[in-house]
Design an enzyme around this catalytic site. Structure first.
Site, PDB file in Angstrom:
ATOM      1  N   VAL A  59       0.848  -1.195   0.000  1.00  0.00           N
ATOM      2  CA  VAL A  59       0.000   0.000   0.000  1.00  0.00           C
ATOM      3  C   VAL A  59       0.883   1.243   0.000  1.00  0.00           C
ATOM      4  O   VAL A  59       1.836   1.331   0.779  1.00  0.00           O
ATOM      5  CB  VAL A  59      -0.902   0.020   1.265  1.00  0.00           C
ATOM      6  N   ALA A 104       4.434   3.979   3.070  1.00  0.00           N
ATOM      7  CA  ALA A 104       4.001   2.708   2.481  1.00  0.00           C
ATOM      8  C   ALA A 104       4.040   1.612   3.539  1.00  0.00           C
ATOM      9  O   ALA A 104       4.621   1.791   4.605  1.00  0.00           O
ATOM     10  CB  ALA A 104       4.936   2.319   1.339  1.00  0.00           C
ATOM     11  N   LYS A 105       3.431   0.519   3.256  1.00  0.00           N
ATOM     12  CA  LYS A 105       3.564  -0.681   4.093  1.00  0.00           C
ATOM     13  C   LYS A 105       3.179  -1.862   3.230  1.00  0.00           C
ATOM     14  O   LYS A 105       2.391  -1.741   2.282  1.00  0.00           O
ATOM     15  CB  LYS A 105       2.631  -0.608   5.301  1.00  0.00           C
ATOM     16  N   GLY A 106       3.740  -3.012   3.562  1.00  0.00           N
ATOM     17  CA  GLY A 106       3.394  -4.217   2.814  1.00  0.00           C
ATOM     18  C   GLY A 106       3.360  -5.406   3.742  1.00  0.00           C
ATOM     19  O   GLY A 106       3.837  -5.341   4.879  1.00  0.00           O
ATOM     20  N   ASP A 145      10.164  -5.444   8.834  1.00  0.00           N
ATOM     21  CA  ASP A 145       9.135  -5.174   9.845  1.00  0.00           C
ATOM     22  C   ASP A 145       8.933  -6.483  10.616  1.00  0.00           C
ATOM     23  O   ASP A 145       9.848  -7.312  10.654  1.00  0.00           O
ATOM     24  CB  ASP A 145       7.853  -4.678   9.153  1.00  0.00           C
TER      25      ASP A 145
END
Ligand code: NAD
Length: 415
Positions: A59, A104-106, A145
């Site tokens: 995202v 962002a993050k995934g 992460d």
């Protein structure tokens, strides 16, 4: 907290910040939606020969201030809304730290604890390929992460470099030194927590050396932090991990505790110290409390019983929405996560800059620049809180939203 609740909490903070700072309503509306959400299916050949199909997301919440920046997590609870909430959190964190990045993050919904190394590598490489249209040093730069590390980042960078046909060290941060990682990355979050804690004590005219601290969590952040706080003259009187908590009013020896925790897998059983229920640890009279484990650790009940004067949020989202006003009413100062734990993403920025320059900085340069940037971020948030007469959290979100809004206004709306 469910993904939907996490996203609702982000919108709540964003709406408050927009109102507080009088941001243009059109820009406020733009920030209430993520820029793009990519959902992919990730088929992986498992060791027993069958193919399992996982679901993954990447995202981008906002990319106005620079390439999207944010971690990738492998966890059974990952979903689209949680990933979106975390991506928005990165937009605000990079803005508070004044880094030229968006948010962002995934993640992939999977349980890496029951997967072999080979399965994890195939999962990482296929996921990377699936989201590769979004990635690149000028587009989107992932980092480790929950349940991902330097090894996963190396696979990611290798896969993307193979797909694009060129070496792309700047496409990922948190990678091993052997392929362009930075010195000083592993302790950067703890160092940032120390710098902001010390700055808060200075601003409040509280002596740091001689103060008492408690820490929830003794992992990658909490472990080094206990050592840093002790080196700065604080007495770390209690520490907890997932197995339990320990207490010594005279102060725990951080070096010996770290050795005990690596040998036994927990802080529990360390001597000289007494076991204490984590519930009671929060109530210990002290100057500093650092949640460095879980989201939601400081709820209304903990906030009412908290014995500390200052909270510095090393973890992401450790204080619930309901606990915030309780801390305010009790006059407990809380340095919010998007400021306090920004040391990690700041070191990631340094790594990205070095990878793009093709020139490695020495450890001293990284350390000095990290301290300087964290100090500047703290001062900016503190001044904002004073000028608006609000808590540091509301000020940090206000500052972040203003900075992103300024960038959106400067670039204008395409087409
Ligand atoms: P980690 O997995 O290395 O350590 C987590 C620690 O929390 C462990 O000691 C674990 O035992 C403890 N823990 C788990 N559940 C607990 C419970 N119920 N009660 C008490 N302790 C408990 O994780 P980490 O990298 O140290 O991250 C800690 C927090 O900091 C997370 O919220 C993470 O999102 C945040 N954070 C980490 C970084 C980083 O650079 N690692 C950067 C920014 C934010």
């Amino acid at each position: 907290m469910s993904g939907a609740a996490a996203w609702a909490a982000v919108l709540d903070r964003l709406d408050d910040a927009a109102k507080l700072t009088g941001v243009d309503p059109d820009i406020h509306r733009m920030l209430r939606s993520p820029r793009r959400v990519l959902e992919v299916s990730v088929p992986v050949r498992m060791d027993d020969g069958r193919v399992e199909v996982f679901t993954g997301w990447r995202v981008h919440h906002d990319t106005t201030r620079g390439p999207a920046k944010g971690g990738i997590r492998f966890h059974p609870d990952v979903d689209a809304l949680e990933t979106t909430a975390l991506a928005a959190g990165m937009t605000f964190k990079t803005a508070v730290a004044n880094l030229p990045f968006g948010g962002a993050k995934g993640g992939v919904r999977c349980d890496p604890t029951v997967m072999s190394l080979g399965e994890l590598e195939r999962l990482t490489r296929r996921y990377t390929w699936e989201i590769s249209p979004l990635l690149g040093p000028d587009k989107d730069v992932p980092a480790p992460d929950v349940n991902t590390d330097g090894r996963v980042m190396a696979w990611l960078m290798d896969t993307l470099s193979m797909v694009m046909g060129e070496d792309l060290p700047g496409s990922v941060t948190g990678k091993p030194l052997a392929i362009g990682g930075t010195l000083g990355h592993s302790g950067a979050t703890s160092t940032g927590v120390l710098v902001t804690a010390r700055a808060a004590f200075n601003a409040l005219d509280l002596p740091f050396a001689g103060g008492r601290a408690i820490i929830q969590g003794f992992g990658k952040v909490g472990g080094p932090l206990a050592f840093l706080l002790s080196s700065a003259g604080m007495r770390v009187i209690a520490v907890s991990d997932v197995h339990g908590a320990i207490h010594n009013p005279g102060g725990l020896d951080a070096g010996e505790l770290s050795e005990h925790a690596s040998r036994t897998g927990s802080v529990v059983g360390f001597e000289p110290a007494d076991p204490i229920a984590e519930h009671d640890m929060w109530a210990l009279e002290c100057e500093l409390a650092v949640p460095a484990a879980l989201a939601g650790a400081i709820d209304e009940d903990v906030a009412r019983r908290l014995g500390a004067k200052v909270v510095v949020e090393a973890a992401n989202g450790p204080t619930t929405l309901e606990a915030d006003p309780v801390l305010d009413q009790r006059g407990i100062i809380c340095v919010p996560d998007i400021l306090a734990n920004a040391g990690g993403v700041t070191a990631s920025y340094f790594e990205w800059a070095q990878s793009r320059q093709g020139y490695a900085w020495d450890e001293e340069t990284v350390a000095v620049r990290l301290r300087q940037r964290m100090d500047e971020a703290f001062t900016a948030v503190w001044s904002k809180a004073e000028s608006l007469n609000v808590s540091l959290r509301r000020a940090a979100f206000g500052l972040a939203v203003e900075r992103v809004a300024d960038a959106i206004a400067a670039r204008g709306l395409f087409p």
